[in-house]
Design a protein around this motif. Structure first.
Motif, PDB file in Angstrom:
ATOM      1  N   CYS A 114       0.904  -1.087   0.027  1.00 40.73           N
ATOM      2  CA  CYS A 114       0.079   0.051  -0.020  1.00 40.73           C
ATOM      3  C   CYS A 114       0.832   1.222   0.170  1.00 40.73           C
ATOM      4  CB  CYS A 114      -0.859   0.152   1.164  1.00 40.73           C
ATOM      5  SG  CYS A 114      -0.161  -0.193   2.881  1.00 40.73           S
ATOM      6  N   ALA A 115       0.224   2.287  -0.157  1.00 41.66           N
ATOM      7  CA  ALA A 115       0.777   3.780  -0.064  1.00 41.66           C
ATOM      8  C   ALA A 115       1.059   4.070   1.413  1.00 41.66           C
ATOM      9  CB  ALA A 115       0.139   4.548  -1.165  1.00 41.66           C
ATOM     10  N   GLU A 116       0.220   3.935   2.167  1.00 40.07           N
ATOM     11  CA  GLU A 116      -0.202   4.676   3.219  1.00 40.07           C
ATOM     12  C   GLU A 116      -0.344   3.549   4.626  1.00 40.07           C
ATOM     13  OE1 GLU A 116      -2.265   8.506   3.765  1.00 40.07           O
ATOM     14  OE2 GLU A 116      -2.627   8.153   1.647  1.00 40.07           O
ATOM     15  N   PRO A 117       0.623   2.730   5.102  1.00 35.59           N
ATOM     16  CA  PRO A 117       0.327   1.547   5.683  1.00 35.59           C
ATOM     17  C   PRO A 117      -0.519   1.961   7.029  1.00 35.59           C
ATOM     18  CG  PRO A 117       2.747   1.550   5.070  1.00 35.59           C
ATOM     19  CD  PRO A 117       2.155   2.806   4.714  1.00 35.59           C
ATOM     20  N   GLU A 118      -0.237   2.747   7.960  1.00 38.83           N
ATOM     21  CA  GLU A 118      -0.868   2.998   9.137  1.00 38.83           C
ATOM     22  C   GLU A 118      -2.319   3.401   8.639  1.00 38.83           C
ATOM     23  OE1 GLU A 118      -0.842   5.595  13.200  1.00 38.83           O
ATOM     24  OE2 GLU A 118       0.695   5.780  11.845  1.00 38.83           O
ATOM     25  N   ARG A 119      -2.594   4.236   7.787  1.00 34.96           N
ATOM     26  CA  ARG A 119      -4.013   4.417   7.544  1.00 34.96           C
ATOM     27  C   ARG A 119      -4.796   3.234   7.027  1.00 34.96           C
ATOM     28  NH1 ARG A 119      -5.989   6.532   1.968  1.00 34.96           N
ATOM     29  NH2 ARG A 119      -8.473   7.284   2.455  1.00 34.96           N
ATOM     30  N   VAL A 120      -4.453   2.373   6.114  1.00 38.90           N
ATOM     31  CA  VAL A 120      -4.850   1.287   5.832  1.00 38.90           C
ATOM     32  C   VAL A 120      -5.017   0.204   6.948  1.00 38.90           C
ATOM     33  CG1 VAL A 120      -4.871  -0.728   3.989  1.00 38.90           C
ATOM     34  CG2 VAL A 120      -4.094   1.610   3.329  1.00 38.90           C
ATOM     35  N   LEU A 162      -2.010  -8.983  10.287  1.00 39.99           N
ATOM     36  CA  LEU A 162      -2.382  -7.993   8.980  1.00 39.99           C
ATOM     37  C   LEU A 162      -1.375  -7.264   9.184  1.00 39.99           C
ATOM     38  CD1 LEU A 162      -6.092  -7.390   8.675  1.00 39.99           C
ATOM     39  CD2 LEU A 162      -4.884  -9.342   7.868  1.00 39.99           C
ATOM     40  N   PHE A 163      -0.348  -7.251   8.043  1.00 42.30           N
ATOM     41  CA  PHE A 163       0.713  -6.515   7.850  1.00 42.30           C
ATOM     42  C   PHE A 163       0.888  -5.542   6.567  1.00 42.30           C
ATOM     43  CE2 PHE A 163       5.209  -5.570   6.508  1.00 42.30           C
ATOM     44  CZ  PHE A 163       5.861  -5.116   7.762  1.00 42.30           C
ATOM     45  N   PHE A 164       0.892  -4.108   7.002  1.00 41.81           N
ATOM     46  CA  PHE A 164       0.808  -3.321   5.771  1.00 41.81           C
ATOM     47  C   PHE A 164       2.118  -2.733   5.510  1.00 41.81           C
ATOM     48  CE2 PHE A 164      -2.961  -3.698   8.164  1.00 41.81           C
ATOM     49  CZ  PHE A 164      -3.925  -4.140   7.145  1.00 41.81           C
ATOM     50  N   GLN A 165       2.783  -2.849   4.101  1.00 45.30           N
ATOM     51  CA  GLN A 165       3.981  -2.412   3.823  1.00 45.30           C
ATOM     52  C   GLN A 165       3.764  -1.247   2.667  1.00 45.30           C
ATOM     53  OE1 GLN A 165       6.314  -5.967   2.999  1.00 45.30           O
ATOM     54  NE2 GLN A 165       5.350  -6.180   1.036  1.00 45.30           N
ATOM     55  N   ARG A 166       4.701  -0.061   2.864  1.00 49.39           N
ATOM     56  CA  ARG A 166       4.605   0.880   1.805  1.00 49.39           C
ATOM     57  C   ARG A 166       5.472   0.269   0.446  1.00 49.39           C
ATOM     58  NH1 ARG A 166       6.679   5.817   4.105  1.00 49.39           N
ATOM     59  NH2 ARG A 166       8.584   4.987   3.833  1.00 49.39           N
ATOM     60  N   VAL A 167       4.984   0.498  -0.729  1.00 52.14           N
ATOM     61  CA  VAL A 167       5.406   0.199  -1.942  1.00 52.14           C
ATOM     62  C   VAL A 167       5.484   1.364  -2.692  1.00 52.14           C
ATOM     63  CG1 VAL A 167       5.327  -2.373  -1.678  1.00 52.14           C
ATOM     64  CG2 VAL A 167       3.510  -0.982  -2.935  1.00 52.14           C
ATOM     65  N   PRO A 168       6.322   1.529  -3.716  1.00 48.83           N
ATOM     66  CA  PRO A 168       6.559   2.708  -4.350  1.00 48.83           C
ATOM     67  C   PRO A 168       5.412   2.567  -5.645  1.00 48.83           C
ATOM     68  CG  PRO A 168       8.370   1.357  -5.193  1.00 48.83           C
ATOM     69  CD  PRO A 168       7.741   0.602  -3.810  1.00 48.83           C
TER      70      PRO A 168
END
Length: 144
Positions: free
Chosen positions: A13-19, A69-75
């Motif tokens: 995702c672009a915004e890990p904390e938001r998602v 659930l893990f959310f990581q920023r990708v470009p």
């Protein structure tokens, strides 16, 4: 034979904390405690190099039953339909109008959190109705 001990579902995702916070609200998950030595996640994040700040976030089922659930920023941004999606089970065992009412009520709650309703897949004699939705960054999921 190997046995599965745990499963983690990872979102690019672009915004890990938001998602992550959206999915916490959807599923009743919580943000886990920060690593030892940090008062909170903001303190941990600010200790990271600038290019890694805000690059990841997670949430967990407080009962321990569901996957982390893990959310990581990708470009890169999302450009195609997900190959994998979550089904949020809000109407198991319900059929017909009762099921539709449960789906619609949950849809309204999630739209208020930032989700987008995509379309209703009506019952077809084999499968019951479900609602296709998108999270705050456009990742598809179903209300089932």
């Amino acid at each position: 034979m190997a046995s599965v001990r745990q499963v983690q579902v990872t979102f690019d995702c672009a915004e890990p904390e938001r998602v992550a916070r959206f999915w916490c609200a959807v599923l009743g998950y919580v943000v886990p405690p920060p690593p030892p030595g940090f008062a909170d996640w903001d303190a941990f994040d600010s200790a990271l190099p600038p290019e890694r700040q805000g690059s990841a976030f997670a949430c967990v089922d407080p009962t321990g039953a569901g996957p982390r659930l893990f959310f990581q920023r990708v470009p890169e941004g999302k450009v195609v339909k997900n190959r994998l999606h979550l089904d949020v089970r809000v109407g198991p065992g319900l059929v017909g109008e009762q099921r539709l009412a449960a789906l619609e009520a949950e849809c309204a709650r999630l739209v208020a959190l930032g989700a987008t309703r995509v379309r209703l897949l009506p019952a077809d004699g084999h499968d019951e109705s479900c609602l296709v939705m998108q999270d705050v960054e456009g990742n598809e999921f179903c209300l089932d």
